[in-house]
Scaffold this motif. Sequence first.
Motif, PDB file in Angstrom:
ATOM      1  N   LYS A   1     -23.668 -10.005  20.672  1.00  0.00           N
ATOM      2  CA  LYS A   1     -22.550  -9.394  21.282  1.00  0.00           C
ATOM      3  C   LYS A   1     -23.408  -8.672  23.087  1.00  0.00           C
ATOM      4  O   LYS A   1     -24.713  -8.550  22.262  1.00  0.00           O
ATOM      5  N   VAL A   2     -22.630  -8.540  23.550  1.00  0.00           N
ATOM      6  CA  VAL A   2     -23.591  -7.824  24.741  1.00  0.00           C
ATOM      7  C   VAL A   2     -23.396  -6.193  25.419  1.00  0.00           C
ATOM      8  O   VAL A   2     -22.054  -6.223  25.683  1.00  0.00           O
ATOM      9  N   HIS A   3     -23.700  -5.580  24.574  1.00  0.00           N
ATOM     10  CA  HIS A   3     -23.958  -4.051  24.981  1.00  0.00           C
ATOM     11  C   HIS A   3     -23.835  -4.008  26.427  1.00  0.00           C
ATOM     12  O   HIS A   3     -23.751  -4.619  28.015  1.00  0.00           O
ATOM     13  N   ALA A   4     -23.082  -2.951  27.113  1.00  0.00           N
ATOM     14  CA  ALA A   4     -22.523  -2.713  28.839  1.00  0.00           C
ATOM     15  C   ALA A   4     -24.152  -2.086  29.398  1.00  0.00           C
ATOM     16  O   ALA A   4     -24.136  -2.521  30.392  1.00  0.00           O
ATOM     17  N   ASP A   5     -24.795  -1.360  28.458  1.00  0.00           N
ATOM     18  CA  ASP A   5     -26.157  -1.527  29.081  1.00  0.00           C
ATOM     19  C   ASP A   5     -26.630  -2.680  29.515  1.00  0.00           C
ATOM     20  O   ASP A   5     -28.290  -2.284  30.218  1.00  0.00           O
ATOM     21  N   GLY A   6     -26.616  -3.691  28.798  1.00  0.00           N
ATOM     22  CA  GLY A   6     -27.561  -4.537  28.931  1.00  0.00           C
ATOM     23  C   GLY A   6     -28.103  -5.286  27.547  1.00  0.00           C
ATOM     24  O   GLY A   6     -28.750  -6.381  27.462  1.00  0.00           O
ATOM     25  N   ARG A   7     -27.825  -4.309  26.477  1.00  0.00           N
ATOM     26  CA  ARG A   7     -29.106  -5.030  25.234  1.00  0.00           C
ATOM     27  C   ARG A   7     -28.412  -5.988  24.344  1.00  0.00           C
ATOM     28  O   ARG A   7     -26.574  -5.814  24.548  1.00  0.00           O
ATOM     29  N   LEU A   8     -28.523  -6.778  23.585  1.00  0.00           N
ATOM     30  CA  LEU A   8     -27.997  -8.321  23.502  1.00  0.00           C
ATOM     31  C   LEU A   8     -28.583  -7.436  21.666  1.00  0.00           C
ATOM     32  O   LEU A   8     -29.093  -7.560  21.175  1.00  0.00           O
ATOM     33  N   ASP A   9     -27.335  -7.656  21.115  1.00  0.00           N
ATOM     34  CA  ASP A   9     -27.353  -8.524  19.549  1.00  0.00           C
ATOM     35  C   ASP A   9     -27.017  -9.606  18.936  1.00  0.00           C
ATOM     36  O   ASP A   9     -26.330 -10.758  19.124  1.00  0.00           O
ATOM     37  N   TRP A  10     -28.414  -9.626  18.054  1.00  0.00           N
ATOM     38  CA  TRP A  10     -28.755 -11.161  18.184  1.00  0.00           C
ATOM     39  C   TRP A  10     -28.006 -11.462  16.437  1.00  0.00           C
ATOM     40  O   TRP A  10     -28.244 -10.954  15.257  1.00  0.00           O
ATOM     41  N   TRP A  11     -27.712 -12.764  16.043  1.00  0.00           N
ATOM     42  CA  TRP A  11     -26.962 -12.634  14.600  1.00  0.00           C
ATOM     43  C   TRP A  11     -28.578 -12.976  14.196  1.00  0.00           C
ATOM     44  O   TRP A  11     -28.837 -14.752  13.050  1.00  0.00           O
ATOM     45  N   ASP A  12     -29.385 -12.291  13.446  1.00  0.00           N
ATOM     46  CA  ASP A  12     -30.539 -12.813  12.953  1.00  0.00           C
ATOM     47  C   ASP A  12     -30.932 -11.806  11.848  1.00  0.00           C
ATOM     48  O   ASP A  12     -32.051 -10.965  11.558  1.00  0.00           O
ATOM     49  N   VAL A  13     -29.935 -11.848  10.584  1.00  0.00           N
ATOM     50  CA  VAL A  13     -29.891 -10.916   9.666  1.00  0.00           C
ATOM     51  C   VAL A  13     -30.601 -12.523   8.953  1.00  0.00           C
ATOM     52  O   VAL A  13     -30.807 -13.399   8.418  1.00  0.00           O
ATOM     53  N   PRO A  14     -31.277 -12.484   7.759  1.00  0.00           N
ATOM     54  CA  PRO A  14     -32.171 -12.626   6.966  1.00  0.00           C
ATOM     55  C   PRO A  14     -31.898 -13.575   6.457  1.00  0.00           C
ATOM     56  O   PRO A  14     -32.433 -15.018   6.427  1.00  0.00           O
ATOM     57  N   GLU A  15     -30.554 -13.828   5.952  1.00  0.00           N
ATOM     58  CA  GLU A  15     -29.734 -15.368   5.469  1.00  0.00           C
ATOM     59  C   GLU A  15     -29.473 -15.780   5.892  1.00  0.00           C
ATOM     60  O   GLU A  15     -30.201 -17.337   5.990  1.00  0.00           O
ATOM     61  N   ARG A  16     -29.570 -15.680   7.905  1.00  0.00           N
ATOM     62  CA  ARG A  16     -29.286 -16.785   8.654  1.00  0.00           C
ATOM     63  C   ARG A  16     -30.427 -16.920   8.873  1.00  0.00           C
ATOM     64  O   ARG A  16     -30.814 -18.668   9.142  1.00  0.00           O
TER      65      ARG A  16
END
Length: 615
Positions: A89-104
């Motif tokens: 996900k890309v937030h409006a303020d430019g922050r990024l969410d990654w698929w970085d959960v431990p199982e992945r």
Amino acid sequence: LEAVQGAIPGRWTLCAHNAQFERVIWETILGPRYGWRVPALEQWRCTAAMASAMALPRALDGAAGALGLRQRKDKEGAGLMMRMARPRKVHADGRLDWWDVPERIARLIDYCTQDVLVERALHARLRRLCDTEQRVYRLDQVINDRGVALDLALIDAARDVTDTALARLNARLRAVTGGAVTTITRTADLTRWLNARGVDTDSVAKPAVRALLADDTLPADTRAALDIRQEAAKSSTAKLKAMQACVCPDGRARGLLLYHGAGTGRWAGRLVQPQNFPRGTVKDVADTIPTVLDRDPDTLEMLFAPPLDVISSLLRSCLIAAPGHDLIAADFSNIEGRVTAWLAGETWKVQAFRDFDAGTGRDIYLLGAERILALLGRPPAAPLTKDSPERQGYGKVPELALGFQGGVGAFQSMAALYNVQVTDEEADQIKIAWREAHPAIVALWRGLEDAAMKAVRRPGVIVRAAHGRIAFRVKGGFLWMVLPSGRPLAYAAPTIRAKVMPWVDRHGEPVIKDVVSFMGEDRTTRKWCRQYLYGGLSTENAVQAIARDLLAVAMLALETAGYRVVLTVHDEIVAEVPKGFGDLATFEDIMCRLPAWATGLPVAAEGWRGQRYRK
């Protein structure tokens, strides 16, 4: 990590598949950002380069499959890797969410571990690059890192001119077709509209449009629509977008070349694809640049040519020298024709090239045309000149189309590129006459075909051809063609198979003959499949590979002499040098210095020096 870091100053060898990726990440991210020790270029080895040098698929799983390895790439993990490489996900303020959960992350580590296992298994089966080829590979990496400067202002203006011109063409197309075709890219709509207007076609690709426009009975509106389609096909939007997309912050485009991109060892283009820049129809393209920078398509059309013709013609000009530098370049002259004549021992032709280079002989296309016309019983009344129309149809086209056992189809395809029109019957007569004029080259085709066949039938035995300059041998599941330089070309899983040939005998019956069959990547589909080796293909492979080896020798020599190579396109070398450094005559001379294995080969190079890349 400690073991890897400890290996670097010890000059251990580091192997990776597509090692350029790992190396660049290491040099630009791991070193500067995380403080890792950075390996020297000399420490790297690339299994993708090794696979390509054996004519195997370059992709890791493709090479593993071709060799029948038990270890294979984790395809499910590959899909996960591609998802994790992009933000969730890309937030409006430019922050990024990654698929970085431990199982992945754990699953990704498993995927990477399996990749390493496949790479190790592949490395164990591949032939290492010899010292000379490793030097060539390292130079390729230096060239790609060095990059070439782009004229970003010109590229931006060219895109604006292109967009304006395409918008106008789309408007014209809508008017001509009564709104049935809204844009030039709606090819299916245009095809249906043409069919409805009585034009029988299932394509509006360039060759189809060219053929349709040759019909003088076309209705005016269909001709207008096809004219628009033909003009729009010259659009260079994709090239311009690629230039803008790949440019680095310092204004240079990098990674434009692929080592051993073809089975013969020649380089392939990447990103902006410099190997397939259009020829261009505008001769004095430099004169058009100020008007392009003014974003003035109307003046372009009035003074020079249709805007899209202009933009297509100046794509090369978008590659420039850095401030305070020049580009200096030279191209081997008719290198394939020269190598073919030398390899075959076609003495009259080898001497003709030498005489021409010495300034005492005539153009080879003129000599060839006169020979063919004489054999056809139509000798010219006076020696032909460069302006003689016969030079193209009886000299240049046959020379380019027939040297690798080409027939009528090859002749007509080449003739279309040079606007030469002859009947199939006359094309066949020219083919026969060309072969009569080149008995040693015809013998070369047969000699290479016979030698390959003997080698496959007698594994382990070395069989020589082309006056001893080419050797064939089957070993390790491959048929190897060893070139004069000592570099081998590879043909996997060779065998002898009966094949129906694409011609008939004098009674009209199909011709069936035994030929060498091998596994390789199809040039069009890129699939790993069984293919067939015949004399003309063996000749083409050998000639293009020898030309490539000469190019590589010249690139290494120029680099040693201080000419910093930034690009190679087909048989051309482009360097970037400080103003005042070196000269064109020296550059050309270095290119023409022959290695010992090429003694007697007539080589010439012609070049230029300037601020912008040009043909």
